[in-house]
Design a protein around this motif. Structure first.
Motif, PDB file in Angstrom:
ATOM      1  N   ILE A   1      -0.957  -7.220  -2.419  1.00 52.53           N
ATOM      2  CA  ILE A   1      -1.104  -7.525  -3.851  1.00 52.53           C
ATOM      3  C   ILE A   1      -2.179  -8.587  -4.061  1.00 52.53           C
ATOM      4  CG2 ILE A   1       0.056  -8.565  -5.843  1.00 52.53           C
ATOM      5  CD1 ILE A   1       2.611  -7.090  -4.910  1.00 52.53           C
ATOM      6  N   GLN A   2      -2.161  -9.643  -3.227  1.00 48.49           N
ATOM      7  CA  GLN A   2      -3.144 -10.712  -3.384  1.00 48.49           C
ATOM      8  C   GLN A   2      -4.567 -10.205  -3.147  1.00 48.49           C
ATOM      9  OE1 GLN A   2      -1.885 -13.846  -0.786  1.00 48.49           O
ATOM     10  NE2 GLN A   2      -0.081 -14.326  -2.013  1.00 48.49           N
ATOM     11  N   LYS A   3      -4.734  -9.397  -2.111  1.00 48.88           N
ATOM     12  CA  LYS A   3      -6.057  -8.885  -1.786  1.00 48.88           C
ATOM     13  C   LYS A   3      -6.367  -7.610  -2.561  1.00 48.88           C
ATOM     14  CE  LYS A   3      -6.183 -10.779   2.846  1.00 48.88           C
ATOM     15  NZ  LYS A   3      -6.257 -10.465   4.287  1.00 48.88           N
ATOM     16  N   GLY A   4      -5.318  -6.998  -3.046  1.00 47.32           N
ATOM     17  CA  GLY A   4      -5.461  -5.690  -3.667  1.00 47.32           C
ATOM     18  C   GLY A   4      -6.379  -5.660  -4.868  1.00 47.32           C
ATOM     19  N   PHE A   5      -6.323  -6.678  -5.675  1.00 52.59           N
ATOM     20  CA  PHE A   5      -7.154  -6.680  -6.861  1.00 52.59           C
ATOM     21  C   PHE A   5      -8.636  -6.735  -6.502  1.00 52.59           C
ATOM     22  CE2 PHE A   5      -3.097  -8.248  -8.536  1.00 52.59           C
ATOM     23  CZ  PHE A   5      -2.903  -7.302  -9.530  1.00 52.59           C
ATOM     24  N   LYS A   6      -8.930  -7.212  -5.297  1.00 55.39           N
ATOM     25  CA  LYS A   6     -10.320  -7.284  -4.856  1.00 55.39           C
ATOM     26  C   LYS A   6     -10.761  -5.977  -4.216  1.00 55.39           C
ATOM     27  CE  LYS A   6      -9.898 -12.197  -3.901  1.00 55.39           C
ATOM     28  NZ  LYS A   6      -9.804 -13.205  -2.859  1.00 55.39           N
ATOM     29  N   THR A   7      -9.863  -5.338  -3.436  1.00 60.90           N
ATOM     30  CA  THR A   7     -10.284  -4.187  -2.645  1.00 60.90           C
ATOM     31  C   THR A   7      -9.717  -2.864  -3.138  1.00 60.90           C
ATOM     32  OG1 THR A   7      -8.468  -4.531  -1.086  1.00 60.90           O
ATOM     33  CG2 THR A   7     -10.580  -5.572  -0.571  1.00 60.90           C
ATOM     34  N   LEU A   8      -8.607  -2.881  -3.819  1.00 57.69           N
ATOM     35  CA  LEU A   8      -8.000  -1.662  -4.324  1.00 57.69           C
ATOM     36  C   LEU A   8      -8.082  -1.638  -5.842  1.00 57.69           C
ATOM     37  CD1 LEU A   8      -4.679  -1.632  -2.252  1.00 57.69           C
ATOM     38  CD2 LEU A   8      -6.728  -0.302  -1.807  1.00 57.69           C
ATOM     39  N   GLY A   9      -7.988  -0.465  -6.382  1.00 57.80           N
ATOM     40  CA  GLY A   9      -7.920  -0.365  -7.834  1.00 57.80           C
ATOM     41  C   GLY A   9      -6.547  -0.801  -8.312  1.00 57.80           C
ATOM     42  N   LEU A  10      -6.450  -1.146  -9.546  1.00 63.10           N
ATOM     43  CA  LEU A  10      -5.192  -1.612 -10.129  1.00 63.10           C
ATOM     44  C   LEU A  10      -4.086  -0.582  -9.967  1.00 63.10           C
ATOM     45  CD1 LEU A  10      -3.601  -3.696 -11.711  1.00 63.10           C
ATOM     46  CD2 LEU A  10      -4.531  -2.718 -13.820  1.00 63.10           C
ATOM     47  N   MET A  11      -4.394   0.693 -10.119  1.00 57.96           N
ATOM     48  CA  MET A  11      -3.363   1.727  -9.998  1.00 57.96           C
ATOM     49  C   MET A  11      -2.766   1.774  -8.593  1.00 57.96           C
ATOM     50  SD  MET A  11      -2.807   2.846 -12.943  1.00 57.96           S
ATOM     51  CE  MET A  11      -1.664   4.129 -12.472  1.00 57.96           C
ATOM     52  N   GLU A  12      -3.592   1.607  -7.571  1.00 59.62           N
ATOM     53  CA  GLU A  12      -3.094   1.611  -6.202  1.00 59.62           C
ATOM     54  C   GLU A  12      -2.168   0.427  -5.956  1.00 59.62           C
ATOM     55  OE1 GLU A  12      -6.269   2.287  -6.985  1.00 59.62           O
ATOM     56  OE2 GLU A  12      -6.444   4.338  -6.268  1.00 59.62           O
ATOM     57  N   VAL A  13      -2.511  -0.731  -6.477  1.00 65.01           N
ATOM     58  CA  VAL A  13      -1.675  -1.923  -6.340  1.00 65.01           C
ATOM     59  C   VAL A  13      -0.330  -1.683  -7.022  1.00 65.01           C
ATOM     60  CG1 VAL A  13      -1.430  -4.359  -6.952  1.00 65.01           C
ATOM     61  CG2 VAL A  13      -3.618  -3.489  -6.127  1.00 65.01           C
ATOM     62  N   ILE A  14      -0.350  -1.101  -8.192  1.00 65.78           N
ATOM     63  CA  ILE A  14       0.886  -0.817  -8.917  1.00 65.78           C
ATOM     64  C   ILE A  14       1.743   0.162  -8.135  1.00 65.78           C
ATOM     65  CG2 ILE A  14       1.818   0.280 -10.994  1.00 65.78           C
ATOM     66  CD1 ILE A  14      -0.592  -0.974 -12.501  1.00 65.78           C
ATOM     67  N   LYS A  15       1.135   1.195  -7.553  1.00 69.48           N
ATOM     68  CA  LYS A  15       1.890   2.179  -6.772  1.00 69.48           C
ATOM     69  C   LYS A  15       2.563   1.535  -5.566  1.00 69.48           C
ATOM     70  CE  LYS A  15      -0.901   6.159  -8.081  1.00 69.48           C
ATOM     71  NZ  LYS A  15      -1.881   7.153  -7.617  1.00 69.48           N
ATOM     72  N   VAL A  16       1.860   0.653  -4.875  1.00 70.22           N
ATOM     73  CA  VAL A  16       2.443  -0.036  -3.722  1.00 70.22           C
ATOM     74  C   VAL A  16       3.616  -0.902  -4.167  1.00 70.22           C
ATOM     75  CG1 VAL A  16       2.010  -1.819  -1.976  1.00 70.22           C
ATOM     76  CG2 VAL A  16       0.342  -0.001  -2.336  1.00 70.22           C
ATOM     77  N   HIS A  17       3.445  -1.605  -5.257  1.00 70.65           N
ATOM     78  CA  HIS A  17       4.507  -2.465  -5.779  1.00 70.65           C
ATOM     79  C   HIS A  17       5.723  -1.638  -6.178  1.00 70.65           C
ATOM     80  CE1 HIS A  17       6.587  -5.125  -8.640  1.00 70.65           C
ATOM     81  NE2 HIS A  17       6.169  -6.062  -7.820  1.00 70.65           N
ATOM     82  N   GLU A  18       5.510  -0.525  -6.846  1.00 71.11           N
ATOM     83  CA  GLU A  18       6.610   0.340  -7.258  1.00 71.11           C
ATOM     84  C   GLU A  18       7.342   0.918  -6.048  1.00 71.11           C
ATOM     85  OE1 GLU A  18       4.947   3.264  -9.869  1.00 71.11           O
ATOM     86  OE2 GLU A  18       4.936   1.908 -11.581  1.00 71.11           O
ATOM     87  N   ALA A  19       6.607   1.308  -5.025  1.00 74.87           N
ATOM     88  CA  ALA A  19       7.222   1.861  -3.818  1.00 74.87           C
ATOM     89  C   ALA A  19       8.075   0.808  -3.113  1.00 74.87           C
ATOM     90  CB  ALA A  19       6.155   2.402  -2.883  1.00 74.87           C
ATOM     91  N   ALA A  20       7.589  -0.416  -3.045  1.00 76.05           N
ATOM     92  CA  ALA A  20       8.345  -1.495  -2.421  1.00 76.05           C
ATOM     93  C   ALA A  20       9.616  -1.796  -3.210  1.00 76.05           C
ATOM     94  CB  ALA A  20       7.484  -2.748  -2.309  1.00 76.05           C
ATOM     95  N   ARG A  21       9.506  -1.786  -4.514  1.00 75.24           N
ATOM     96  CA  ARG A  21      10.680  -2.034  -5.371  1.00 75.24           C
ATOM     97  C   ARG A  21      11.711  -0.922  -5.192  1.00 75.24           C
ATOM     98  NH1 ARG A  21      12.387  -4.645 -10.120  1.00 75.24           N
ATOM     99  NH2 ARG A  21      13.550  -3.283 -11.521  1.00 75.24           N
ATOM    100  N   GLU A  22      11.248   0.324  -5.173  1.00 71.67           N
ATOM    101  CA  GLU A  22      12.146   1.463  -4.987  1.00 71.67           C
ATOM    102  C   GLU A  22      12.872   1.356  -3.648  1.00 71.67           C
ATOM    103  OE1 GLU A  22      11.713   6.176  -4.036  1.00 71.67           O
ATOM    104  OE2 GLU A  22      10.270   5.303  -5.430  1.00 71.67           O
ATOM    105  N   GLN A  23      12.142   1.005  -2.606  1.00 68.49           N
ATOM    106  CA  GLN A  23      12.756   0.879  -1.286  1.00 68.49           C
ATOM    107  C   GLN A  23      13.794  -0.242  -1.266  1.00 68.49           C
ATOM    108  OE1 GLN A  23      10.070  -0.041   1.907  1.00 68.49           O
ATOM    109  NE2 GLN A  23      11.531   0.581   3.462  1.00 68.49           N
TER     110      GLN A  23
END
Length: 58
Positions: free
Chosen positions: A8-30
């Motif tokens: 998440i911290q590095k994500g805004f620099k290297t990933l698009g916002l949608m990818e960061v959101i997807k990772v966060h949602e997957a972690a929350r679901e798990q």
């Protein structure tokens, strides 16, 4: 969760916002799934997991 925080911290620099959101949602679901399964007998885990997947697809 440390990996998620780092992503998440590095994500805004290297990933698009949608990818960061997807990772966060997957972690929350798990995390939610693991918390729920703590209170359900091992014999029922597969059925409960399958039902959760069915509901999420609906």
């Amino acid at each position: 969760m440390e990996l998620l925080d780092e992503i998440i911290q590095k994500g805004f620099k290297t990933l698009g916002l949608m990818e960061v959101i997807k990772v966060h949602e997957a972690a929350r679901e798990q995390a939610i799934t693991l918390a729920i399964l703590e209170f359900i007998s091992m014999e029922q885990h597969d059925a409960v997991t399958q039902r959760m997947e069915d509901v999420m697809r609906a």
